[in-house]
Motif scaffolding. Structure first.
Motif: not given
Ligand SMILES: [Cu+2]
Length: 148
Positions: A29-31, A109-116, A144-148
């Motif tokens: 996944a990418q942000a 988890l190394d392939k995921r992105v976190v979203y807020v 509103i935000a995303a990151g690896k």
């Protein structure tokens, strides 16, 4: 699993949904960027993130292992738009529920992105912004935000 998120300058005094998103098939996944604003309304809504970021997987709420996405136990930003979220997640329980949802105990988890997510109700969003989840409207789900 220990998770910590610290956020600055988010919309203040509101709850912020946050999750990791990803692809069940293991694609990386990418942000999302503004390039994902395919309808050119100025917002990258939840559906527009999906081609690059995948689906909502695990909530960073009061009980991530339950994997219950729509709820009111996400962190709330203070009057400066700051919050800190930190939690220990029972890994075995999370993996059991992750397998029920996505067919594998491997969180990758190394392939995921976190979203807020989350903007104030006072912001007028155009009808072209999509992404309601049950009773929660697009103000709650707008990234509103995303990151690896
Ligand atoms: Cu999310």
């Amino acid at each position: 699993l220990h998770i910590k998120v610290e956020m600055f300058d988010t919309p203040k005094n509101i709850e912020h949904w946050e999750h990791f998103h990803g692809f069940p098939d293991g694609k990386v996944a990418q942000a999302a960027t503004m390039a994902q604003d395919v309808n050119h309304d100025g917002f990258v809504d939840l559906p527009e993130t999906e081609p690059v970021s995948g689906t909502t997987m695990v909530p960073l709420d009061a009980d991530p292992a339950k994997m219950n996405i729509p709820n009111n136990t996400y962190p709330v930003a203070d009057g400066n738009g700051y919050y800190e979220y930190e939690i220990d997640v029972p890994l075995t329980e999370l993996q059991e529920n992750f397998k029920k949802a996505f067919g594998s105990t491997d969180l990758q988890l190394d392939k995921r992105v976190v979203y807020v997510h989350g903007v104030p109700e006072s912001i007028k969003l155009p009808d072209t912004v999509k992404g309601c989840v049950m009773d929660y409207d697009t103000h709650t789900t707008l990234p509103i935000a995303a990151g690896k």
